[in-house]
Design an enzyme around this catalytic site. Structure first.
Site, short mmCIF file in Angstrom:
data_model
loop_
_atom_site.label_atom_id
_atom_site.label_comp_id
_atom_site.label_asym_id
_atom_site.label_seq_id
_atom_site.Cartn_x
_atom_site.Cartn_y
_atom_site.Cartn_z
N HIS A 1 74.30 51.80 15.82
CA HIS A 1 73.39 52.16 16.90
C HIS A 1 74.23 52.20 18.19
O HIS A 1 75.21 51.47 18.33
CB HIS A 1 72.31 51.10 17.12
N ASP B 1 74.76 48.87 19.75
CA ASP B 1 75.60 47.93 19.00
C ASP B 1 77.02 47.96 19.51
O ASP B 1 77.66 46.92 19.68
CB ASP B 1 75.66 48.30 17.51
#
Length: 437
Positions: A101, A104
Site C-alpha cells: 500500500h 506502508d
C-alpha cells in the site's frame, strides 16, 4: 548498510528429510512441474504491510515487536532504511515479488502534496533495489481506510471532497505502481460499505463506487499503465457490510456497471471464509467466470469471527487452490501474495523467515499434489462421466438451445420418469484425495 538479518543466509532447498527450520523441504524454485518451474507456477510475493509494518498489536494490546532496524519514527529516512531491509529479506527468502500500500512504504504527510513527495522519495529507493535484486512489484494499492478522513469510506463517502481526495491518492498510487513496473493494481474497499442503512443511500454509493473505478480505468489509459486491475472481496471488518462482499457480489457489480472487462478478482483465503464460503469455492467461482487474477495466500481461524491473516499451512486448502490455478492454465499477471502476519507472540526477526518458509513449503506441496491429481485424471474423469448425459441426446439439445419447455414436456411424457442412477461417490473421492496427500 549492515545486514539487518545477520546470521541468516539465503534460504536453500534441502528436501523433505531436512530438520533445518531455515530451509525449504518442498519448495524447490527450479524444479519443473508440468513444463514450468515451481517459481513460475507459484509466483510468491511478500506483503510489505504485514511483514514490515505490523507491530503485533491487537484489539486488546499494544505492539509487541519493534524490529532492530526501525527507529520507531514516521520519518522518510526510517522508511527508506526499512525499504532496503525489505529487499534484503526478499533476497534471502528467494521470492521474486512483493506488494504494498502507498502508506506502508512512505509516511503520510500533513497535506497530499507532502504525502506524494514522501512517496516519491521512497519509490526512488524501491526502484534502485528492484534493479539491484531483480525483485518485482506484483501489485500496488492505496490505503483508503486508515486515515480518519475515510471513516465513511472513500469512493462511497457521503462527502464529495473525501471522494476527490481518494481519487487523487489512487492516481498517485497508480503512477508509482506504473513507475515500478507493477504487474497489477488492487482495489480493496475496506470502508466502502455501511454501518447502518438509517443514514445510507446505498444506490447512490454504489453508483459513486462505479464512477470511481471508471475514472481509474480512464486514468490507467492516460498514464499508459498496462497492469491488471483487481478487486479484492471481503464482506465485513472494518465496515459492518462491505459492498465487495464476495466474488459473486463483485461479479454482479462489475457486470451492472460495465466494468467486467477491466477488472479481475484478487481472492484472499481468509476473506472467503468470512461470508460463509470456502477458499476453494471463491477461487472456483472466479475461475469459472474468467475473473481469477491473483491470490492472497493466508488462512483464518474458524473459531474467530475476524480476519486473523495467519500463514497458510492447511494442505487441503493449498491443494484445492492449486487445482483451480492449474485447471485455468496458471497465473498470468497474478501470483500468491502472503497477506499474512506472524503471531503476536512471534516478535523476533527470524520468525518472519519461519512463517514464510512454512507457507511456501505448504503451497509447493499443494502444487505437486494438485499436479498429480490433475495428470492422473481422477477428478476430471469422474466429473466428465457424471455429466455425460449432457454430451448427447436431450442434454446436448438443451445446451445447444434446440429445445424449450414444450419439447421437454413431450420428451418426459414419452419417457415417463427421470431416474438419477449415478452416485456422487463423495466419500470415495475424499478418500482418494487423502491418498494423494
Amino acid at each position: 548498510m549492515s545486514e539487518a538479518f545477520s546470521g541468516i543466509s539465503k534460504i536453500n532447498y534441502e528436501g523433505p528429510t531436512s530438520k533445518n527450520p531455515l530451509a525449504f523441504k518442498h519448495y524447490n524454485a527450479t524444479e519443473v512441474i508440468d513444463g514450468k518451474t515451481m517459481e513460475d507456477h507459484l509466483r510468491f510475493s511478500v506483503a510489505y504491510w504485514h511483514t514490515f509494518r505490523n507491530g503485533g498489536a491487537d484489539q486488546f494490546g499494544s505492539a509487541t515487536r519493534l524490529m532492530p532496524w526501525d527507529d520507531g519514527t514516521e520519518s522518510v529516512a526510517n522508511a527508506i532504511n526499512r525499504a532496503r531491509v525489505a529487499f534484503e529479506f526478499f533476497e534471502k527468502l528467494g521470492v521474486k515479488y512483493y506488494c504494498f500500500h502507498d502508506r506502508d512504504v512512505a509516511p503520510e504527510g500533513a497535506t497530499l502534496a507532502e504525502s506524494n513527495a514522501n512517496l516519491d522519495a521512497v519509490v526512488k529507493v524501491l526502484k534502485e533495489e528492484q534493479e539491484r535484486t531483480g525483485v518485482k512489484l506484483l501489485w500496488g494499492t492505496a490505503c483508503l481506510f486508515a486515515n480518519p478522513r475515510f471513516m465513511h469510506g472513500a469512493a462511497t463517502s457521503c462527502n464529495a471532497d473525501v471522494f476527490a481526495f481518494g481519487g487523487a491518492q489512487v492516481a498517485k498510487a497508480m503512477e508509482v505502481t506504473n513507475e515500478l513496473g507493477g504487474e497489477g493494481y488492487v482495489f480493496w474497499g475496506g470502508r466502502e460499505g455501511y454501518k447502518t442503512l438509517l443514514n445510507t443511500d446505498m444506490g447512490r454509493e454504489l453508483d459513486h463506487l462505479a464512477k470511481f473505478l471508471h475514472m481509474a480505468v480512464d486514468y490507467k489509459k492516460q498514464i499508459g499503465f498496462e497492469g491488471q486491475f483487481y478487486i479484492e472481496p471481503k464482506p465485513k471488518e472494518p465496515t459492518k457490510h462491505q459492498y465487495d462482499s464476495d466474488a459473486a457480489a463483485c461479479y454482479a457489480f462489475l457486470q451492472k456497471y460495465g466494468l467486467a472487462d477491466d477488472l479481475k478478482l484478487n481472492i484472499e483465503a481468509n476473506h472467503a471464509t468470512l461470508p460463509g464460503h470456502t477458499f476453494a469455492h471463491e477461487l472456483e467461482f472466479s475461475a469459472a467466470n474468467g475473473l481469477l487474477g491473483s491470490i492472497d495466500a493466508n488462512r483464518g481461524d474458524l473459531l474467530l469471527g475476524w480476519d486473523t491473516d495467519q500463514f497458510p499451512t492447511d494442505l487441503y486448502d493449498c491443494v484445492y487452490a492449486m487445482l483451480t490455478v492449474l485447471n485455468m492454465g496458471g497465473f498470468t499477471t497474478g501470483g500468491l501474495n502472503f497477506d499474512s502476519h506472524v503471531a503476536r507472540e512471534s516478535f523476533e526477526p527470524v520468525d518472519l523467515f519461519y512463517a514464510h518458509i512454512g507457507g511456501m513449503d505448504a503451497f509447493a506441496r499443494g502444487l505437486k499434489i494438485a499436479s498429480a491429481i490433475k495428470n492422473d485424471g481422477i477428478l476430471s474423469d469422474f466429473i466428465a462421466k457424471r455429466y455425460s448425459s449432457w454430451d448427447s441426446g436431450i442434454g446436448a439439445d438443451i445446451e445447444a438451445g434446440k429445445v424449450g419447455l414444450k419439447e421437454l414436456s413431450t420428451y418426459m411424457l414419452d419417457k415417463g420418469e427421470a431416474t438419477p442412477n449415478d452416485s456422487g461417490r463423495v466419500e470415495m473421492l475424499e478418500n482418494m484425495i487423502n491418498d494423494y496427500i
